[in-house]
Design a protein around this motif. Structure first.
Motif, mmCIF file in Angstrom:
data_model
loop_
_atom_site.group_PDB
_atom_site.id
_atom_site.type_symbol
_atom_site.label_atom_id
_atom_site.label_comp_id
_atom_site.label_asym_id
_atom_site.label_seq_id
_atom_site.Cartn_x
_atom_site.Cartn_y
_atom_site.Cartn_z
ATOM 1 N N ASP A 148 0.814 -1.214 0.000
ATOM 2 C CA ASP A 148 0.000 0.000 0.000
ATOM 3 C C ASP A 148 0.848 1.264 0.000
ATOM 4 O OD1 ASP A 148 -1.622 2.183 0.560
ATOM 5 O OD2 ASP A 148 -2.857 1.155 2.027
ATOM 6 N N VAL A 149 1.486 1.574 1.132
ATOM 7 C CA VAL A 149 1.979 2.944 1.310
ATOM 8 C C VAL A 149 3.040 3.382 0.306
ATOM 9 C CG1 VAL A 149 1.261 3.318 3.685
ATOM 10 C CG2 VAL A 149 3.411 2.113 3.254
ATOM 11 N N GLY A 177 1.655 16.279 4.366
ATOM 12 C CA GLY A 177 1.417 15.148 5.256
ATOM 13 C C GLY A 177 2.700 14.388 5.526
ATOM 14 N N ASP A 178 3.000 14.150 6.793
ATOM 15 C CA ASP A 178 4.217 13.423 7.150
ATOM 16 C C ASP A 178 3.907 12.032 7.701
ATOM 17 O OD1 ASP A 178 3.237 14.028 9.643
ATOM 18 O OD2 ASP A 178 4.876 15.373 10.210
ATOM 19 N N GLY A 179 2.774 11.469 7.311
ATOM 20 C CA GLY A 179 2.512 10.062 7.590
ATOM 21 C C GLY A 179 3.330 9.194 6.639
ATOM 22 N N ALA A 180 3.141 7.876 6.734
ATOM 23 C CA ALA A 180 3.937 6.956 5.917
ATOM 24 C C ALA A 180 3.745 7.249 4.423
ATOM 25 C CB ALA A 180 3.540 5.514 6.229
ATOM 26 N N VAL A 181 2.497 7.552 4.003
ATOM 27 C CA VAL A 181 2.262 7.812 2.577
ATOM 28 C C VAL A 181 2.955 9.098 2.144
ATOM 29 C CG1 VAL A 181 0.510 8.354 0.856
ATOM 30 C CG2 VAL A 181 0.120 6.480 2.464
ATOM 31 N N GLY A 182 2.849 10.135 2.958
ATOM 32 C CA GLY A 182 3.513 11.395 2.607
ATOM 33 C C GLY A 182 5.020 11.200 2.470
ATOM 34 N N PHE A 232 11.358 10.061 -9.264
ATOM 35 C CA PHE A 232 10.956 10.649 -10.547
ATOM 36 C C PHE A 232 11.834 11.843 -10.923
ATOM 37 C CE2 PHE A 232 6.883 8.381 -9.864
ATOM 38 C CZ PHE A 232 6.695 7.859 -11.136
ATOM 39 N N GLY A 233 12.806 12.159 -10.083
ATOM 40 C CA GLY A 233 13.797 13.161 -10.467
ATOM 41 C C GLY A 233 13.589 14.552 -9.905
ATOM 42 N N ALA A 234 12.546 14.762 -9.094
ATOM 43 C CA ALA A 234 12.307 16.109 -8.558
ATOM 44 C C ALA A 234 13.502 16.555 -7.723
ATOM 45 C CB ALA A 234 11.042 16.129 -7.706
ATOM 46 N N GLU A 235 13.912 17.797 -7.933
ATOM 47 C CA GLU A 235 15.068 18.309 -7.200
ATOM 48 C C GLU A 235 14.666 19.197 -6.035
ATOM 49 O OE1 GLU A 235 17.581 19.931 -10.212
ATOM 50 O OE2 GLU A 235 17.982 17.929 -11.030
ATOM 51 N N ARG A 236 13.444 19.731 -6.106
ATOM 52 C CA ARG A 236 12.950 20.574 -5.013
ATOM 53 C C ARG A 236 11.695 19.932 -4.454
ATOM 54 N NH1 ARG A 236 13.325 26.219 -3.884
ATOM 55 N NH2 ARG A 236 12.983 26.379 -1.630
ATOM 56 N N ILE A 237 11.784 19.441 -3.232
ATOM 57 C CA ILE A 237 10.651 18.752 -2.604
ATOM 58 C C ILE A 237 10.421 19.364 -1.220
ATOM 59 C CG2 ILE A 237 9.700 16.548 -1.806
ATOM 60 C CD1 ILE A 237 11.692 15.151 -3.757
ATOM 61 N N VAL A 238 9.301 20.068 -1.096
ATOM 62 C CA VAL A 238 8.946 20.701 0.173
ATOM 63 C C VAL A 238 7.995 19.769 0.916
ATOM 64 C CG1 VAL A 238 7.913 22.712 1.272
ATOM 65 C CG2 VAL A 238 9.095 22.967 -0.938
ATOM 66 N N LEU A 239 8.362 19.373 2.113
ATOM 67 C CA LEU A 239 7.514 18.485 2.912
ATOM 68 C C LEU A 239 6.823 19.301 3.997
ATOM 69 C CD1 LEU A 239 6.470 15.721 3.914
ATOM 70 C CD2 LEU A 239 8.651 15.439 5.134
ATOM 71 N N MET A 240 5.478 19.263 3.985
ATOM 72 C CA MET A 240 4.717 19.949 5.025
ATOM 73 C C MET A 240 4.322 18.930 6.098
ATOM 74 S SD MET A 240 2.337 22.574 2.791
ATOM 75 C CE MET A 240 2.273 23.816 4.097
ATOM 76 N N GLY A 241 4.886 19.078 7.277
ATOM 77 C CA GLY A 241 4.579 18.165 8.367
ATOM 78 C C GLY A 241 5.169 18.725 9.643
ATOM 79 N N ALA A 259 -1.406 13.900 0.892
ATOM 80 C CA ALA A 259 -1.396 12.574 1.512
ATOM 81 C C ALA A 259 -2.047 12.584 2.890
ATOM 82 C CB ALA A 259 0.052 12.071 1.600
ATOM 83 N N VAL A 260 -3.117 13.361 3.007
ATOM 84 C CA VAL A 260 -3.805 13.446 4.290
ATOM 85 C C VAL A 260 -5.271 13.049 4.137
ATOM 86 C CG1 VAL A 260 -4.470 14.964 6.192
ATOM 87 C CG2 VAL A 260 -2.230 15.258 5.101
ATOM 88 N N GLY A 261 -6.004 13.808 3.326
ATOM 89 C CA GLY A 261 -7.398 13.460 3.076
ATOM 90 C C GLY A 261 -8.414 14.334 3.796
ATOM 91 N N HIS A 262 -7.942 15.131 4.753
ATOM 92 C CA HIS A 262 -8.868 16.044 5.422
ATOM 93 C C HIS A 262 -8.984 17.341 4.616
ATOM 94 C CE1 HIS A 262 -9.627 13.580 8.890
ATOM 95 N NE2 HIS A 262 -8.333 13.344 9.011
#
Lengths: 340, 340
Positions: B146-147, B170-175, B185-194, B238-241
């Motif tokens: 799944d995740v 989302g900083d859960g397992a899916v995020g 996929f090659g992204a060089e700039r990845i901002v994680l909101m968590g 990756a949250v759903g709310h």
């Protein structure tokens, strides 16, 4: 336009160059858009009036000193948004989000339903037609301002190809040209949902393989019947009213795409688990970067491979503009061409 | 589960082959999913109980007579939907819409939080792991149920590439695994909101270049600051709310894509002129066809190029399952692995 239903033709001073990047274009052909009917229904009383029109072709009459790609006398097509052609969004073919651009009839830029228009950022905005003015081609060239590019945008964003079945919702000029574009992208099954036979007949001429006149649940059932119960891979929504969105949800196949080019007249809509999420439906679309498509679609218009100008079924002069609005609103005319 | 917060481990009869296409799998590892917390919050009192779990790996113990691709003793991964592998949707890699498939814990098919599971349509559903069981690899193999596939689906549908900037909400397992996939996929700039530092630290290890702990308008402003005011080309939600959807609207660049893999806990949402339409934003996503991605992602797991199993930070036996739910719900554990 001075209020809902109140269309007047008035004399105003000739436009003049204000910025060195401007051009003045003498309008040879303009037209009334389905989206012009929204203010025709709901514009509050506006004592100073509001200029109208965002689709026109014409001849360059004057140029600001910084314009380098055009000459006086050039016959040009103006897309429905003006843009600099140089910013990152323009270079990505998203001229409707140009960092320095805008839309006609706003912020001191008047509209195309006029004898002449001041065009900002002329180098970025206008496309010169090779060969100049040709009265026989004028209606088709004029569709490159908006409706043909908009139908094309719907099909492009929808990912239409020879492998996809397509439903087009709406038999206005944009819907019919979405049919034409879907055919150009290779779609072999194109279901047109519309209930005006003269229009859907033109849709069939443009490539529709099936016509569904029913609306709502009955229309959805009909499209599902035609597609083994599944709906089509792509739905091109060319209306903008909420029932058209509901219809799109009803006829799209799991894994499919709803591509909207009708300006949404609603804000909230269902996009939750059962509608979009579980079946992995993609929702896309928006205002077409018509500027990006003019050069791409122009050759087919010039060589007669396509005749998108067939959507015009009435031509008026300025005295006939108010009645042209009425006729489009009464669905008596499909699309009205204005020759100043 | 017998109601909100009421998790019990009970003895039931061993599953048996019911259809000739079934397999019985002895579970070696299963786990608790963020989506299992929804019924943990709101399941009405259910006297008969409800089986749980949709992620598991294990060993084939018995096979129906029509199963041709598996042998007893094979170590297999089960995706979170079962599917025939032969219908048109399966062939298009949309196994979650399989014409004969379904989801665990429904219609007489029990779940993976168990010692053994009856797997319908085993040929279509299960993927054999070359080399068999390897305890060190088990957590990473289990994420393919799944995740990891879900994070990969988000990035794939979002069109992530070396040319796109990405925000992951989302900083859960899916995020976190969406971050990993975006990097692949090659992204060089990845901002994680968590806002859980231990989790976002793992996100940085997986490839996040920036972490934004703020939420709502403050979080949106922070992401816009990081991206010259524009937001990112792709947003992986990756949250759903509902607030996560609003956040996605706030941080997506014009012309960009919002790809949702968090199961939406809302139905209606703004998709009108100002939000999606004018800036030509695409909304996509849905439940991942995890089955489609197992073979694609398995080599990287087997050769150690990626270690998605790092999302598991707690392991329990059956006696610990109820507390495992509590720990995930309290955000004390990121993802709980169950070893029967």
């Amino acid at each position: 336009m001075y209020g809902a239903g109140d269309v007047r033709v008035i004399d105003v001073p000739d436009p003049v160059i204000q910025q060195p990047t401007d051009a003045i274009v003498r309008v040879v052909g303009s037209c009334i858009c389905g989206s012009d009917l929204h203010p025709y229904h709901n514009l509050p009383v506006t004592p100073g009036g509001k200029t109208m029109g965002h689709e026109f072709v014409g001849v360059v009459e004057d140029l600001g000193r910084d314009v380098t790609t055009l000459r006086e006398g050039d016959f040009v097509i103006a897309p429905f948004a003006w843009s600099d052609g140089t910013c990152d969004f323009c270079r990505e073919d998203l001229q409707t989000s140009c960092r320095h651009g805008g839309f006609w009839n706003a912020n001191g830029v008047d509209g195309g339903q006029a004898e002449a228009v001041r065009v900002p950022l002329a180098d970025g905005t206008l496309v010169k037609v090779p060969g100049g003015e040709d009265p026989a081609l004028l209606p088709s060239l004029l569709t490159l301002s908006d409706v043909y590019g908009t139908g094309y945008h719907a099909a492009l964003k929808g990912g239409v190809s020879a492998k996809t079945s397509v439903t087009v919702i709406g038999d206005g000029a944009v819907g019919l040209l979405a049919v034409l574009a879907a055919r150009q992208f290779g779609a072999e099954r194109i279901v047109l949902m519309g209930r005006h036979k003269d229009r859907t007949d033109l849709g069939v001429e443009f490539g529709a393989t099936d016509v569904v006149a029913e609306r709502g649940d009955e229309g959805i059932a009909k499209v599902r019947d035609l597609t083994g119960g599944d709906g089509t891979h792509v739905v091109l929504e060319a209306v903008g009213h909420f029932p058209a969105y509901e219809q799109a949800l009803g006829v799209v196949r799991p894994g499919g795409v709803i591509s909207r080019v009708g300006v949404p007249q609603y804000d909230e809509a269902p996009i939750g688990f059962g509608t979009l999420f579980l079946p992995n439906i993609t929702l896309t679309g928006g205002p077409a970067p018509a500027r990006a498509y003019i050069e791409r679609l122009l050759p087919g218009v010039l060589d007669g491979a396509v005749a998108p100008g067939k959507v015009f079924d009435r031509t008026v002069d300025f005295d006939g503009v108010a009645d042209g609005y009425r006729a489009m609103d009464d669905r008596e005319a499909l699309k009205v061409l204005i020759r100043p």
